[in-house]
Design a protein around this motif. Sequence first.
Motif, short mmCIF file in Angstrom:
data_model
loop_
_atom_site.label_atom_id
_atom_site.label_comp_id
_atom_site.label_asym_id
_atom_site.label_seq_id
_atom_site.Cartn_x
_atom_site.Cartn_y
_atom_site.Cartn_z
N ARG A 143 80.48 97.06 -4.39
CA ARG A 143 80.43 95.58 -4.99
C ARG A 143 81.49 95.39 -6.21
NH1 ARG A 143 75.06 91.42 -5.16
NH2 ARG A 143 76.24 90.33 -5.71
N PRO A 144 82.32 95.58 -5.75
CA PRO A 144 83.01 95.80 -7.55
C PRO A 144 83.49 95.01 -8.24
CG PRO A 144 85.02 96.11 -5.75
CD PRO A 144 83.60 95.64 -4.36
N ALA A 145 83.47 93.09 -7.31
CA ALA A 145 83.20 92.25 -8.26
C ALA A 145 82.91 92.52 -9.33
CB ALA A 145 84.26 91.04 -7.84
N LYS A 146 80.83 92.99 -9.49
CA LYS A 146 80.38 92.91 -10.13
C LYS A 146 80.74 93.76 -11.46
CE LYS A 146 76.47 92.56 -8.70
NZ LYS A 146 74.97 93.38 -8.46
N ARG A 147 81.94 94.37 -11.62
CA ARG A 147 81.95 95.40 -12.83
C ARG A 147 83.86 94.54 -13.62
NH1 ARG A 147 82.18 101.49 -10.01
NH2 ARG A 147 80.36 101.35 -9.25
N TRP A 148 82.80 94.58 -15.10
CA TRP A 148 83.58 94.31 -16.10
C TRP A 148 84.88 95.32 -15.97
CZ3 TRP A 148 83.30 94.59 -22.28
CH2 TRP A 148 83.94 93.82 -22.49
N PRO A 149 86.43 94.77 -16.31
CA PRO A 149 87.80 96.27 -16.72
C PRO A 149 87.28 97.29 -17.71
CG PRO A 149 88.22 94.19 -16.82
CD PRO A 149 86.85 93.62 -16.80
N ALA A 150 86.93 98.00 -17.79
CA ALA A 150 87.11 99.32 -18.00
C ALA A 150 87.67 99.33 -19.33
CB ALA A 150 86.98 100.56 -17.45
N SER A 151 88.68 98.57 -19.25
CA SER A 151 89.42 98.68 -20.29
C SER A 151 88.64 97.60 -21.48
CB SER A 151 90.72 98.26 -19.55
OG SER A 151 90.60 96.77 -19.25
N HIS A 152 87.98 97.12 -21.11
CA HIS A 152 87.18 95.91 -22.12
C HIS A 152 86.44 96.59 -22.18
CE1 HIS A 152 89.83 92.73 -20.48
NE2 HIS A 152 89.26 92.02 -19.84
N PHE A 153 85.39 97.84 -21.92
CA PHE A 153 84.71 98.58 -22.22
C PHE A 153 85.23 98.97 -23.45
CE2 PHE A 153 82.00 97.36 -18.12
CZ PHE A 153 80.55 97.12 -19.22
N ALA A 154 85.89 100.08 -23.10
CA ALA A 154 86.98 100.81 -23.99
C ALA A 154 87.22 100.37 -25.35
CB ALA A 154 88.33 101.24 -23.39
N GLN A 155 87.66 98.72 -25.34
CA GLN A 155 87.74 97.38 -26.61
C GLN A 155 86.96 97.89 -27.20
OE1 GLN A 155 91.05 97.18 -27.96
NE2 GLN A 155 88.95 96.95 -29.99
N VAL A 156 85.62 98.20 -26.44
CA VAL A 156 83.93 97.26 -27.09
C VAL A 156 83.57 98.41 -28.16
CG1 VAL A 156 81.70 97.02 -27.32
CG2 VAL A 156 83.99 95.32 -26.02
N ALA A 157 84.51 99.89 -27.42
CA ALA A 157 83.40 100.98 -27.94
C ALA A 157 84.93 100.96 -28.96
CB ALA A 157 84.09 102.12 -26.95
N ARG A 158 85.75 101.34 -29.35
CA ARG A 158 86.07 101.54 -30.50
C ARG A 158 86.00 99.98 -31.63
NH1 ARG A 158 90.64 101.81 -26.07
NH2 ARG A 158 91.22 99.60 -26.42
N ALA A 191 73.46 96.54 -26.27
CA ALA A 191 73.69 96.31 -25.76
C ALA A 191 74.72 95.69 -24.80
CB ALA A 191 72.44 97.68 -24.52
N VAL A 192 75.51 96.63 -23.87
CA VAL A 192 76.40 95.28 -23.01
C VAL A 192 76.44 96.24 -21.54
CG1 VAL A 192 78.79 96.77 -23.57
CG2 VAL A 192 78.86 94.37 -22.78
N GLY A 193 76.64 95.38 -20.36
CA GLY A 193 76.31 95.93 -19.30
C GLY A 193 77.05 94.70 -18.07
N ASN A 194 76.80 95.24 -16.55
CA ASN A 194 77.35 94.92 -16.01
C ASN A 194 75.81 93.98 -15.40
OD1 ASN A 194 80.30 94.76 -16.21
ND2 ASN A 194 80.10 96.91 -15.01
N ASP A 195 75.76 93.33 -13.93
CA ASP A 195 74.80 92.87 -13.02
C ASP A 195 74.04 94.51 -12.95
OD1 ASP A 195 72.64 92.14 -11.79
OD2 ASP A 195 73.62 90.66 -10.74
N THR A 196 73.03 95.27 -13.13
CA THR A 196 73.02 96.46 -12.59
C THR A 196 71.57 96.52 -12.97
OG1 THR A 196 73.62 98.12 -12.04
CG2 THR A 196 73.96 97.55 -13.54
N ILE A 238 84.40 87.74 -13.64
CA ILE A 238 83.90 89.24 -14.54
C ILE A 238 85.29 89.04 -15.91
CG2 ILE A 238 84.00 90.92 -14.26
CD1 ILE A 238 81.52 91.15 -14.82
N SER A 239 86.37 89.37 -15.42
CA SER A 239 87.59 90.16 -16.23
C SER A 239 87.62 89.00 -17.23
CB SER A 239 88.43 90.46 -15.43
OG SER A 239 89.33 89.26 -14.72
#
Length: 317
Positions: free
Chosen positions: A184-199, A252-257, A298-299
């Motif tokens: 279910r890839p549509a449940k995943r927020w883009p990795a680039s968005h997580f990367a920005q939050v990490a920064r 914390a931040v994450g997808n529906d998992t 989600i994106s």
Amino acid sequence: MSRENILIIKLGALGDFVQALGPFAAIRTHHDALDETGHAHITLLTTPAFAGLAKDSGYFDDIWDDGRTKGFGSLLSLVRRMSWAKFTRVYDLQTSSRSSMYFHLLWPRTEWSGIARGCSHPHANTRRDFMHTIDRQAEQLRDAGIADTPMPDPTRLAGSRSAVEMIGSDAPYGLMVPGAAPHRPAKRWPASHFAQVARDWAAQGIRPVILGSKSEKPLAQDIAESESTALDLAGDTSLNDIVTLALSAKMAVGNDTGPMHLISLSGTPSVALFGSDSDPALCAPRGPRVSILAGPEISAHSPDDVKSALAKLAGIT
């Protein structure tokens, strides 16, 4: 007074299992009070993936494997075992066609809470499929005579390792859960968005700690490569470890998992991200400090949206 011999059926998935911790506690409290010894005998029927968590919870005297991957013969053996055990009541918290079939094959019949046609304590609400899992199971138990169901408490599942041991520091940290069901890839927020939050977190002195399964290691590595302070723990933590980390995390931040249910119920200020592929009204993580960002795509949720939601939850600017 009588001896209480109880069976609970809960097979998975992880998020659903975690959300059943409240019903597990309610059933234990209710039937201990009815048992002549003060301790009911409670068996859980589940899958091997959750046997460890079930044991760690302390709610069960016995844990059975439902054997659903082993064919029809295994099913019949399981039903015979259930018959021989002479359970005084069964709580079917899975409420699937398979678990309802157990009721119809079982002989002699016993008290049964679930949705199987003809059972003694049916959850008959015709809107049950439109209820959040936690609310639906609490109502099912009320219909079976258990008035109060507490919120799930995953803190009792905390592992033996400390957060400092896993992270190597006692500095502030936040948790990221960028994975989700691989089909279910549509449940995943883009990795680039997580990367920005990490920064953004790193700029505030909060170390990003990335969680996930071993198969999600490449995704975690992509995020970690964008922020030098990030710690990639994908594939390196047990579910018990995730609870331990959640208890001391700043956010914390994450997808529906599944892991997001463990984290949010542990009290961590958490943002859970949803698109059109799942409905937060039915399955959103719950907890004392949870914000749900939901929308058709989600994106479309931006890193600034997450930053704003966390600011409201945890007072972070």
